[in-house]
Design an enzyme around this catalytic site. Structure first.
Site, PDB file in Angstrom:
ATOM      1  N   ASP A  81     -17.856 -14.475  -5.922  1.00 13.75           N
ATOM      2  CA  ASP A  81     -17.184 -13.364  -4.639  1.00 13.75           C
ATOM      3  C   ASP A  81     -18.083 -12.424  -3.994  1.00 13.75           C
ATOM      4  OD1 ASP A  81     -14.802 -12.113  -3.988  1.00 13.75           O
ATOM      5  OD2 ASP A  81     -14.775 -10.304  -4.804  1.00 13.75           O
ATOM      6  N   HIS A 177      -9.491  -3.389   0.555  1.00 14.91           N
ATOM      7  CA  HIS A 177     -10.069  -3.089  -0.961  1.00 14.91           C
ATOM      8  C   HIS A 177     -10.351  -2.151  -1.540  1.00 14.91           C
ATOM      9  CE1 HIS A 177     -12.617  -6.883   0.389  1.00 14.91           C
ATOM     10  NE2 HIS A 177     -12.670  -7.162  -0.987  1.00 14.91           N
ATOM     11  N   SER A 208      -5.291  -4.514  -5.734  1.00 11.63           N
ATOM     12  CA  SER A 208      -5.005  -2.945  -6.313  1.00 11.63           C
ATOM     13  C   SER A 208      -4.324  -2.702  -5.574  1.00 11.63           C
ATOM     14  CB  SER A 208      -6.961  -2.775  -6.675  1.00 11.63           C
ATOM     15  OG  SER A 208      -6.834  -3.613  -7.682  1.00 11.63           O
ATOM     16  N   ASN A 227      -6.677 -11.906  -5.197  1.00 10.71           N
ATOM     17  CA  ASN A 227      -8.076 -11.193  -5.685  1.00 10.71           C
ATOM     18  C   ASN A 227      -7.601 -10.238  -6.137  1.00 10.71           C
ATOM     19  OD1 ASN A 227      -9.114 -13.422  -4.577  1.00 10.71           O
ATOM     20  ND2 ASN A 227     -11.313 -11.839  -4.700  1.00 10.71           N
TER      21      ASN A 227
HETATM   22  P1  13P Z   1      -9.437  -3.999  -5.158  1.00 14.85           P
HETATM   23  O1  13P Z   1     -10.431  -4.138  -5.805  1.00 14.85           O
HETATM   24  O2  13P Z   1      -8.647  -4.014  -4.161  1.00 14.85           O
HETATM   25  O3  13P Z   1      -8.345  -5.285  -6.339  1.00 14.85           O
HETATM   26  O4  13P Z   1      -9.961  -6.005  -4.455  1.00 14.85           O
HETATM   27  C1  13P Z   1     -10.655  -7.075  -4.683  1.00 14.85           C
HETATM   28  C2  13P Z   1     -11.355  -8.305  -4.375  1.00 14.85           C
HETATM   29  O5  13P Z   1     -10.460  -7.681  -2.994  1.00 14.85           O
HETATM   30  C3  13P Z   1     -11.909  -8.629  -4.267  1.00 14.85           C
HETATM   31  O6  13P Z   1     -13.321  -9.511  -2.984  1.00 14.85           O
END
Ligand code: 13P
Length: 274
Positions: A81, A177, A208, A227
């Protein structure tokens, strides 16, 4: 079975759905999301992020995923990632990753394109998929903060897609994020415009806390990978916290795992359009 990102994205495209990319940090959290995906019979992308790498977990987590995938009944992708450099993506090729993300979105467009091309060339030479990013995604990701405005430039998507043969493209459409404060605002017109450009399968980071109906709409408009990290980590920690006084070591982890599996199952159902 370990497979590539390109492979599972074909499944997503055919079903007009998305594949979950869950960040993993430890054994119990990884088992929790794998059990969820096995119960839902849906492919899974296990992603190792910069926080886990800074904590010294790169090799351990890669080996864990390979071990679990060898006996799993679903396709699993071992994915890097937000790769920070060409060199880091090459380290992951050596460790047996089946997919790497190179994130040059905070660099100049020309530099992002040049570095992304180099990553694609090396990764494709050994059958590994590549995700790239345009329009830096803001918020705090594993302690890395980007303050850049995150709406992707459509002209850049067109030029990038013509020049860089990546397998997936993360685009900034107002997503961030971490947990959102209030309801996020996504620029769906921009997402639709990206899709019309014949771009690679599109990726939504920062899953999230995004309301379910916004996720459904984003998938309808071409998002093929979503994600999620923070929500799963919070569920894991809440599970541990709820059992702190019990002095039951394994019981704490059982609760943490159960919390994560429940959220992961909900997300998987949402992403596959159940
Ligand atoms: P979140 O932590 O907001 O779910 O984002 C995860 C992400 O995009 C990891 O690359």
């Amino acid at each position: 079975m370990l497979t590539t990102l390109a492979d599972v994205l074909k499944t997503a495209e055919a079903a007009n759905a998305a594949i979950p990319a869950f960040n993993i940090d430890n054994i119990e959290g990884t088992e929790a999301v794998v059990e969820a995906a096995e119960a839902e019979r849906w492919p899974l992308i296990l992603t190792i992020g910069q926080g886990a790498i800074q904590a010294g977990q790169l090799r351990h987590l890669a080996a864990l995923v390979q071990d679990i995938a060898a006996v799993s009944t679903i396709p699993i992708v071992l994915h890097l990632d937000h790769g920070i450099s060409y060199e880091q993506t090459v380290q992951c090729l050596r460790l047996g990753f089946t997919s790497v993300m190179y994130d040059g979105s905070h660099r100049s467009f020309a530099e992002n394109m040049r570095e992304s091309q180099a990553v694609v060339r090396s990764a494709h030479a050994v059958g590994v998929s590549v995700e790239c990013e345009l329009g830096a995604i803001s918020g705090v990701e594993d302690g890395m903060s980007h303050s850049v405005v995150n709406l992707v430039d459509i002209n850049e998507v067109e030029r990038f897609s013509a020049e860089v043969d990546c397998d997936a493209l993360a685009v900034g459409i107002g997503n961030a994020h971490g947990m959102y404060q209030g309801t996020p605002h996504f620029d769906f017109d921009r997402l639709e415009a990206c899709r019309r450009l014949n771009a690679p399968p599109l990726v939504l980071h920062g899953g999230s806390g995004t309301p379910d109906e916004m996720i459904r709409k984003a998938i309808q408009l071409g998002i093929r990978k979503v994600n999620v990290a923070t929500e799963l980590r919070m569920a894991f920690m809440a599970g541990l916290e709820s059992k702190v006084g019990s002095r039951d070591f394994y019981g704490m982890y059982r609760q943490a795992k159960a919390n994560v599996t429940e959220i992961a199952r909900h997300k998987i159902g949402l992403f596959r359009g159940k």
